[in-house]
Design an enzyme around this catalytic site. Structure first.
Site, PDB file in Angstrom:
ATOM      1  N   CYS A   2       0.832  -1.195   0.000  1.00 15.27           N
ATOM      2  CA  CYS A   2       0.000   0.000   0.000  1.00 15.27           C
ATOM      3  C   CYS A   2       0.870   1.251   0.000  1.00 15.27           C
ATOM      4  O   CYS A   2       1.920   1.302   0.626  1.00 15.27           O
ATOM      5  CB  CYS A   2      -0.935   0.076   1.201  1.00 15.27           C
ATOM      6  SG  CYS A   2      -2.017  -1.331   1.353  1.00 15.27           S
ATOM      7  N   TRP A  74      -2.700  -2.824  -1.643  1.00 12.83           N
ATOM      8  CA  TRP A  74      -2.345  -4.238  -1.801  1.00 12.83           C
ATOM      9  C   TRP A  74      -3.158  -4.955  -0.731  1.00 12.83           C
ATOM     10  O   TRP A  74      -2.904  -4.799   0.458  1.00 12.83           O
ATOM     11  CB  TRP A  74      -0.846  -4.438  -1.579  1.00 12.83           C
ATOM     12  CG  TRP A  74      -0.374  -5.840  -1.826  1.00 12.83           C
ATOM     13  CD1 TRP A  74      -0.011  -6.382  -3.022  1.00 12.83           C
ATOM     14  CD2 TRP A  74      -0.195  -6.876  -0.846  1.00 12.83           C
ATOM     15  NE1 TRP A  74       0.376  -7.692  -2.846  1.00 12.83           N
ATOM     16  CE2 TRP A  74       0.269  -8.023  -1.515  1.00 12.83           C
ATOM     17  CE3 TRP A  74      -0.395  -6.947   0.532  1.00 12.83           C
ATOM     18  CZ2 TRP A  74       0.543  -9.220  -0.875  1.00 12.83           C
ATOM     19  CZ3 TRP A  74      -0.126  -8.144   1.190  1.00 12.83           C
ATOM     20  CH2 TRP A  74       0.347  -9.263   0.483  1.00 12.83           C
ATOM     21  N   LYS A 493      13.122 -14.512 -10.416  1.00  8.40           N
ATOM     22  CA  LYS A 493      12.765 -13.501 -11.414  1.00  8.40           C
ATOM     23  C   LYS A 493      11.789 -14.082 -12.422  1.00  8.40           C
ATOM     24  O   LYS A 493      10.820 -13.450 -12.798  1.00  8.40           O
ATOM     25  CB  LYS A 493      14.008 -12.979 -12.165  1.00  8.40           C
ATOM     26  CG  LYS A 493      14.976 -12.109 -11.416  1.00  8.40           C
ATOM     27  CD  LYS A 493      14.445 -10.758 -11.003  1.00  8.40           C
ATOM     28  CE  LYS A 493      13.776 -10.837  -9.671  1.00  8.40           C
ATOM     29  NZ  LYS A 493      14.503 -10.582  -8.505  1.00  8.40           N
ATOM     30  N   HIS A 512      19.434 -36.197  -7.439  1.00 12.85           N
ATOM     31  CA  HIS A 512      18.784 -36.630  -6.195  1.00 12.85           C
ATOM     32  C   HIS A 512      17.267 -36.407  -6.230  1.00 12.85           C
ATOM     33  O   HIS A 512      16.645 -36.305  -5.176  1.00 12.85           O
ATOM     34  CB  HIS A 512      19.405 -35.895  -5.003  1.00 12.85           C
ATOM     35  CG  HIS A 512      20.855 -36.217  -4.826  1.00 12.85           C
ATOM     36  ND1 HIS A 512      21.308 -37.466  -4.472  1.00 12.85           N
ATOM     37  CD2 HIS A 512      21.957 -35.454  -5.000  1.00 12.85           C
ATOM     38  CE1 HIS A 512      22.632 -37.454  -4.411  1.00 12.85           C
ATOM     39  NE2 HIS A 512      23.052 -36.240  -4.741  1.00 12.85           N
ATOM     40  N   LYS A 611       5.976  -4.226  -4.032  1.00 15.89           N
ATOM     41  CA  LYS A 611       7.415  -4.023  -3.934  1.00 15.89           C
ATOM     42  C   LYS A 611       7.924  -4.194  -2.511  1.00 15.89           C
ATOM     43  O   LYS A 611       8.947  -4.814  -2.273  1.00 15.89           O
ATOM     44  CB  LYS A 611       7.740  -2.621  -4.449  1.00 15.89           C
ATOM     45  CG  LYS A 611       9.208  -2.239  -4.378  1.00 15.89           C
ATOM     46  CD  LYS A 611       9.962  -2.939  -5.471  1.00 15.89           C
ATOM     47  CE  LYS A 611      11.439  -2.595  -5.473  1.00 15.89           C
ATOM     48  NZ  LYS A 611      12.200  -3.652  -6.159  1.00 15.89           N
TER      49      LYS A 611
END
Ligand code: M6R
Length: 616
Positions: A2, A74, A493, A512, A611
């Site tokens: 936010c 957000w 990314k 593995h 972010k």
């Protein structure tokens, strides 16, 4: 999480609020809203979706106003809808509030207020705080004006558990904005006849270079010609007016298609900025004055623990390899979110580093406080000057990377890794590392910016590779030692901005279990520079090829050429093994970027992300 921007002054508020929101959009972008004072009372407009939707709504019904508050969200409590967007009003409709954070006891407060007759119109915790402020305001009828609103906000905040950065206005107090913080960042911007409140100083750069970073429990009243800063208890508190250390252009996208691409291309300069003034060729060491530790104290360290989240943690993992190799000092890394709740055995002579671009990540801040609570010195590696982690740590190193706006971290990784290289050099030179070995590291560090330029010139070639594999469902990334965290970062990314499933592994782990995932449709990125493990990486590559898996091999120029074994080869300059991860990450950033572009993703604002994660 936010973004808040508020304004009081002598200019039209709405354009400033909308411009500020667009600069803060990276903090959250599922809905947005604003409330401004007008001659007829408060005008509130809110919209689900991007800020463009709010701007369009405002453009349809513009009003004249010189003060207001605004928010880009957000979602934590309640879906991204018009109703859940901020600002929220109190019961009377006279008080408007925007909020960044989480009111943890909102459920109990809401129940109590509902019994008192309050009616709520959203699923948010924030609306409960707005009503609580309104409830106190009604009871404080013996007060008036700003004093009454301030007392109501203070009383309400005294009842909430959780975190907040808030901005509040009342319809009867035009040109007054009240702000307060606990756990969520707020910065006051100072102009002669106007004042601002923002979640991030970068949004203020076009308007003022003078800022005050608020501390937890600060309480500020903004008016056009003045601001009054106290603590929540009503006492005056110390503050410092700081000059921003970057110009507005640093936060502009310029000619690049996305902030992420701009920030990838800034990386040669990012490395220079991280190193500037910190390298001493005469003594073949690094100067990091902000560590606030003497050479003797640094030499006596027995262990370092590096904490961070996401990209910042992966940069810390690269740092582990650098420090252990150059200084022979044991380094552990941990997720901030795990460390803060773990019973980690800790010895004396342990130094913590917390790594955070924003300096506001809630988990890393919690980990920093936990380390300090246990009596340890904790240093920060941060980008945002004045951020909470930068302020609360016992010293540290600023990255000087400039604003990073793209939600996917790029230049911050390279900056953090460069800082760790300097740290490794310094710690090494205080221990066994010879002057000539230190000199070699410095020489190699100085070549890095030009070597990154060489990689950036391959952007189009990497784009071709990205387009070829963009329709894959999954992509695997392999690397060893210092390149294992690079594999993790490459996969992160790819996931974040292209939404392809991607995982990073040490190459040797292939056999593995991971090898079961290899098939014709699952490309693997094998990081195989010509280093001490080149042959072993080539074995892994062959194992993938033997199972018909497409391979994108990232290797260095020179040395034995086994690149023909791979389907695609990206060749990049070679540096010291210690520093090679700094270069290796760049092609992987470009690969993720071009894959996301080929898929038409919203690169700077990937779905579900924000972010700066200021909630737990
Ligand atoms: O601001 P911080 O460096 O503390 O942020 C940590 C992570 O949230 C961040 O690196 C995240 O993983 C990025 N979106 C990665 O691209």
């Amino acid at each position: 999480m936010c973004g808040i921007i508020a304004y009081v002054g002598d200019r039209e508020a709405q354009p400033i609020l909308l411009d500020g929101l667009s600069r803060l959009e990276y903090r959250g972008y599922d809905s947005a809203g604003l409330a401004v004072h007008t001659a007829g009372g408060l005008r509130v407009q809110k919209k689900a979706g991007r800020i463009a939707a709010l701007s369009a709504a405002v453009a349809r019904q513009p009003v004249s106003s010189t003060s207001g508050i605004s928010h880009t969200r957000w979602a934590t409590h309640g879906e991204p809808t018009d109703a859940n967007a901020h600002p929220h009003l109190d019961q009377s409709g006279n008080i408007a509030l925007v909020h960044n954070g989480v009111i943890e006891n909102f459920h109990e407060l809401k129940q109590a207020l509902t019994l008192q007759g309050h009616v709520f119109h959203s699923a948010t915790d924030t609306e409960v705080l707005a009503h609580l402020i309104g409830e106190h305001y009604e009871k404080l009828a013996t007060l008036s004006g700003v004093a009454r609103l301030s007392a109501a906000v203070r009383a309400a905040l005294g009842e909430v558990d959780g975190t907040y950065g808030i901005a509040v206005i009342h319809r009867d107090l035009p040109n007054v904005v009240i702000g307060a913080r606990r756990g969520s960042p707020l910065v006051v911007g100072i102009g002669a006849t106007e004042k601002f409140l923002s979640s991030d100083a970068a949004a203020l750069a076009p308007y003022t270079q003078k800022v005050v970073y608020l501390k937890d429990f600060d309480f500020v009243t903004l008016q056009p010609g003045q601001f009054d800063l106290q603590n929540l208890g009503g006492r005056d508190t110390d503050y410092e007016i700081k000059e921003l250390d970057f110009k507005p252009e640093a936060a502009e996208q310029g000619a690049f298609a996305h902030f992420m691409l701009k920030e990838i291309f800034e990386q040669p300069e990012t490395i220079r900025n991280a190193m500037r003034g910190r390298v001493d060729k005469d003594t073949a060491t690094a100067h990091l004055g902000g560590l606030n530790l003497t050479g003797e104290q640094l030499r006596d360290l027995r262990r370092i623990i590096v904490l961070g989240c996401g990209t910042a943690l992966y940069a810390g993992m690269v740092g582990k390899h650098m420090i252990e190799n150059a200084a022979l000092l044991p380094v552990e890394t941990d997720f901030s979110s795990e460390f803060r709740y773990r019973n980690t055995p800790l010895e004396n002579d342990t130094l913590f580093f917390v790594v955070s671009q924003s300096g506001e990540t809630a988990d890393t801040l919690g980990a920093l406080r936990e380390a300090q609570r246990k009596g340890h010195r904790a240093l920060g590696i941060c980008n945002n000057v004045g951020s909470t982690i930068a302020r609360e740590s016992d010293g540290g190193v600023y990255m000087h990377a400039g604003p990073e706006i793209g939600v996917a971290a790029t230049k911050s990784f390279i900056s953090q890794a460069t800082v760790f290289a300097l740290l490794a050099l310094k710690l090494g030179r205080l221990r066994h590392l010879s002057a000539s070995a230190g000199g070699e590291i410095i020489e190699a560090l100085e070549k890095l910016p030009a070597q990154v330029e060489v990689i950036l010139q391959q952007s189009d070639a990497i784009k071709n590779i990205a387009e070829k594999y963009a329709d894959s469902r999954s992509m695997l990334f392999f690397g060893r030692l210092g390149n294992y965290p690079v594999a993790l970062e490459g996969a992160l990314k790819m996931k974040e901005i292209s939404y392809l499933h991607a995982e990073g592994y040490p190459s040797s782990e292939l056999k593995h279990g991971v090898i079961a995932l290899i098939d014709k449709k699952t490309p693997s990125v094998v990081i195989a520079p010509h280093d001490s493990l080149y042959d072993k990486n080539m074995n892994s590559l062959q194992e993938i090829k033997a199972r018909c898996g497409p391979v994108i091999c990232l290797t260095t120029c020179g040395g034995r050429d086994t690149g023909h074994l791979a389907d695609e080869v990206i060749k990049i300059p070679q540096t010291l093994e210690l520093l090679q991860p700094i270069l290796n990450v760049v092609p992987l950033q470009l690969l993720a970027y071009h894959t996301a572009a080929a898929l038409g993703r919203d690169i700077d604002k990937p779905r579900n992300l924000a972010k700066s994660v200021t909630v737990e």
